[in-house]
Scaffold this motif. Structure first.
Motif, mmCIF file in Angstrom:
data_model
loop_
_atom_site.group_PDB
_atom_site.id
_atom_site.type_symbol
_atom_site.label_atom_id
_atom_site.label_comp_id
_atom_site.label_asym_id
_atom_site.label_seq_id
_atom_site.Cartn_x
_atom_site.Cartn_y
_atom_site.Cartn_z
ATOM 1 N N ILE A 151 -1.003 -1.743 -1.139
ATOM 2 C CA ILE A 151 -0.103 -0.622 -0.867
ATOM 3 C C ILE A 151 1.175 -1.214 -0.299
ATOM 4 C CG2 ILE A 151 0.292 1.411 0.564
ATOM 5 C CD1 ILE A 151 -2.676 2.045 0.352
ATOM 6 N N ILE A 152 2.287 -0.957 -0.987
ATOM 7 C CA ILE A 152 3.552 -1.566 -0.592
ATOM 8 C C ILE A 152 4.639 -0.497 -0.592
ATOM 9 C CG2 ILE A 152 3.972 -2.335 -2.984
ATOM 10 C CD1 ILE A 152 5.401 -4.809 -1.745
ATOM 11 N N LEU A 168 -2.375 6.526 5.996
ATOM 12 C CA LEU A 168 -3.225 6.358 4.816
ATOM 13 C C LEU A 168 -3.895 4.989 4.825
ATOM 14 C CD1 LEU A 168 -4.284 7.132 1.987
ATOM 15 C CD2 LEU A 168 -2.086 6.324 1.060
ATOM 16 N N VAL A 169 -3.124 3.964 5.112
ATOM 17 C CA VAL A 169 -3.664 2.600 5.148
ATOM 18 C C VAL A 169 -4.744 2.473 6.224
ATOM 19 C CG1 VAL A 169 -3.101 0.192 5.689
ATOM 20 C CG2 VAL A 169 -1.602 1.523 4.185
ATOM 21 N N ASP A 170 -4.471 3.027 7.398
ATOM 22 C CA ASP A 170 -5.436 2.938 8.499
ATOM 23 C C ASP A 170 -6.754 3.610 8.128
ATOM 24 O OD1 ASP A 170 -3.569 1.609 9.992
ATOM 25 O OD2 ASP A 170 -2.983 3.348 11.202
ATOM 26 N N LYS A 171 -6.657 4.735 7.446
ATOM 27 C CA LYS A 171 -7.864 5.433 7.014
ATOM 28 C C LYS A 171 -8.658 4.583 6.015
ATOM 29 C CE LYS A 171 -9.383 9.385 4.281
ATOM 30 N NZ LYS A 171 -8.964 10.480 3.393
ATOM 31 N N LEU A 172 -7.954 3.991 5.056
ATOM 32 C CA LEU A 172 -8.647 3.196 4.032
ATOM 33 C C LEU A 172 -9.239 1.920 4.616
ATOM 34 C CD1 LEU A 172 -6.200 3.554 0.991
ATOM 35 C CD2 LEU A 172 -8.276 4.851 1.483
ATOM 36 N N LYS A 173 -8.585 1.377 5.636
ATOM 37 C CA LYS A 173 -9.053 0.113 6.200
ATOM 38 C C LYS A 173 -10.339 0.268 7.006
ATOM 39 C CE LYS A 173 -5.066 -2.939 6.233
ATOM 40 N NZ LYS A 173 -4.211 -3.830 7.029
ATOM 41 N N THR A 174 -10.723 1.509 7.317
ATOM 42 C CA THR A 174 -11.981 1.703 8.036
ATOM 43 C C THR A 174 -13.195 1.569 7.107
ATOM 44 O OG1 THR A 174 -11.993 4.106 7.680
ATOM 45 C CG2 THR A 174 -10.860 3.275 9.649
ATOM 46 N N GLN A 175 -12.954 1.570 5.816
ATOM 47 C CA GLN A 175 -14.056 1.510 4.853
ATOM 48 C C GLN A 175 -14.566 0.091 4.687
ATOM 49 O OE1 GLN A 175 -12.077 5.055 2.136
ATOM 50 N NE2 GLN A 175 -12.920 3.266 1.151
ATOM 51 N N ASP A 181 -4.507 -4.515 1.186
ATOM 52 C CA ASP A 181 -3.367 -5.343 1.578
ATOM 53 C C ASP A 181 -2.170 -4.405 1.734
ATOM 54 O OD1 ASP A 181 -1.069 -7.021 1.543
ATOM 55 O OD2 ASP A 181 -2.237 -8.602 0.615
ATOM 56 N N HIS A 182 -1.625 -4.340 2.934
ATOM 57 C CA HIS A 182 -0.505 -3.431 3.219
ATOM 58 C C HIS A 182 0.746 -4.247 3.485
ATOM 59 C CE1 HIS A 182 1.540 -0.518 6.228
ATOM 60 N NE2 HIS A 182 1.983 -0.307 5.004
ATOM 61 N N GLN A 183 1.798 -3.988 2.710
ATOM 62 C CA GLN A 183 3.053 -4.707 2.897
ATOM 63 C C GLN A 183 4.202 -3.712 3.031
ATOM 64 O OE1 GLN A 183 3.754 -7.792 -0.033
ATOM 65 N NE2 GLN A 183 1.568 -8.267 -0.205
ATOM 66 N N GLU A 184 5.094 -4.019 3.970
ATOM 67 C CA GLU A 184 6.293 -3.208 4.169
ATOM 68 C C GLU A 184 7.505 -4.093 3.927
ATOM 69 O OE1 GLU A 184 6.553 -0.215 7.499
ATOM 70 O OE2 GLU A 184 8.059 -1.653 8.180
ATOM 71 N N MET A 185 8.373 -3.667 2.994
ATOM 72 C CA MET A 185 9.517 -4.501 2.625
ATOM 73 C C MET A 185 10.740 -4.163 3.466
ATOM 74 S SD MET A 185 9.465 -5.177 -1.450
ATOM 75 C CE MET A 185 10.965 -6.120 -1.199
ATOM 76 N N PRO A 186 11.232 -5.121 4.253
ATOM 77 C CA PRO A 186 12.404 -4.879 5.104
ATOM 78 C C PRO A 186 13.615 -4.461 4.274
ATOM 79 C CG PRO A 186 11.316 -6.943 5.695
ATOM 80 C CD PRO A 186 10.696 -6.476 4.418
ATOM 81 N N GLY A 187 14.311 -3.429 4.762
ATOM 82 C CA GLY A 187 15.567 -3.016 4.143
ATOM 83 C C GLY A 187 15.452 -2.185 2.879
ATOM 84 N N ALA A 188 14.232 -2.013 2.339
ATOM 85 C CA ALA A 188 14.072 -1.318 1.053
ATOM 86 C C ALA A 188 13.903 0.180 1.267
ATOM 87 C CB ALA A 188 12.875 -1.876 0.302
ATOM 88 N N ASN A 189 14.521 0.972 0.368
ATOM 89 C CA ASN A 189 14.331 2.418 0.417
ATOM 90 C C ASN A 189 13.220 2.836 -0.551
ATOM 91 O OD1 ASN A 189 15.469 2.444 -2.168
ATOM 92 N ND2 ASN A 189 17.442 3.277 -1.498
#
Length: 219
Positions: A151-152, A168-175, A181-189
């Motif tokens: 999820i990015i 959403l990620v936190d919920k899925l990670k409990t399974q 794999d959760h990634q957040e791209m700096p500066g991206a809209n």
């Protein structure tokens, strides 16, 4: 990049298909963003993800949801589009019946449709969800999510706030049994303007790790 027309539940659907050279090659389905906000299979992110899979030997299909381009039918607020995606996956599987694996990738609205489809199709072993609209659509159907995936989203996404994707990620990670794999791209809209190349690089890196093309220590 042959143009294909195949039957969907509301009429013919228009797509682009990249066949695989090996009979047992994996298959991938790439789903575009919201049809009522300019989403088509020719969106730059969809186009680039299509070739990302093709370069790695996948049989890959991107297509226009109903009512987009030359695809017949009318926008159906997600329910019909999910049926379109299922028909598209069925079509690829008839062309490559010996495929050893299946992946689904989607952008925004397409990520929502793709994650619904993977709930219905146990053969899907991996997914890439770009900017999933966790604040706009109900993702509670992921109970439990059957596949590991990426999820990015963009740090500057004003359409889908970071907190909603994080929830959403936190919920899925409990399974148990899957890895998100959760990634957040700096500066991206939300649309990854001026960041598409970086987005594709991150998606490709994740796919290569899952395929075993690079070591886990590179994560």
């Amino acid at each position: 990049m042959p143009e294909v027309i195949f039957n969907g539940p509301a009429g013919r659907l228009e797509g682009r298909f990249h066949p695989a050279k090996k009979r047992n090659a994996p298959i991938a389905l790439v789903l575009h963003l919201h049809p009522q906000f300019g989403g088509t299979m020719n969106n730059q992110i969809i186009y680039q993800m299509y070739y990302m899979f093709a370069k790695r030997g996948f049989a890959v299909l991107r297509f226009n949801f109903r009512g987009v381009g030359r695809s017949q039918g009318q926008f159906d607020h997600g329910q019909g589009e999910l049926s379109d995606a299922a028909a598209a996956l069925d079509w690829v599987q008839t062309v490559h019946p010996d495929a050893r694996a299946c992946w689904i990738a989607g952008f925004s609205f397409g990520a929502w449709i793709g994650m619904q489809l993977l709930m219905r199709r146990p053969e899907v072993e991996g997914f890439i969800s770009v900017a999933p609209p966790a604040n706009l659509h109900d993702f509670s159907f992921l109970a439990p999510c059957p596949s590991s995936g990426l999820i990015i989203h963009g740090e500057q996404d004003k359409v889908v706030p970071q907190k909603d994707v994080q929830a959403l990620v936190d919920k899925l990670k409990t399974q148990k049994g899957i890895i998100i794999d959760h990634q957040e791209m700096p500066g991206a809209n939300h649309f990854f303007e001026n960041h598409v190349d970086g987005l594709i690089d991150n998606c490709a890196g994740y796919l290569d790790r899952r395929l075993g093309l690079i070591g886990e220590d590179a994560m």
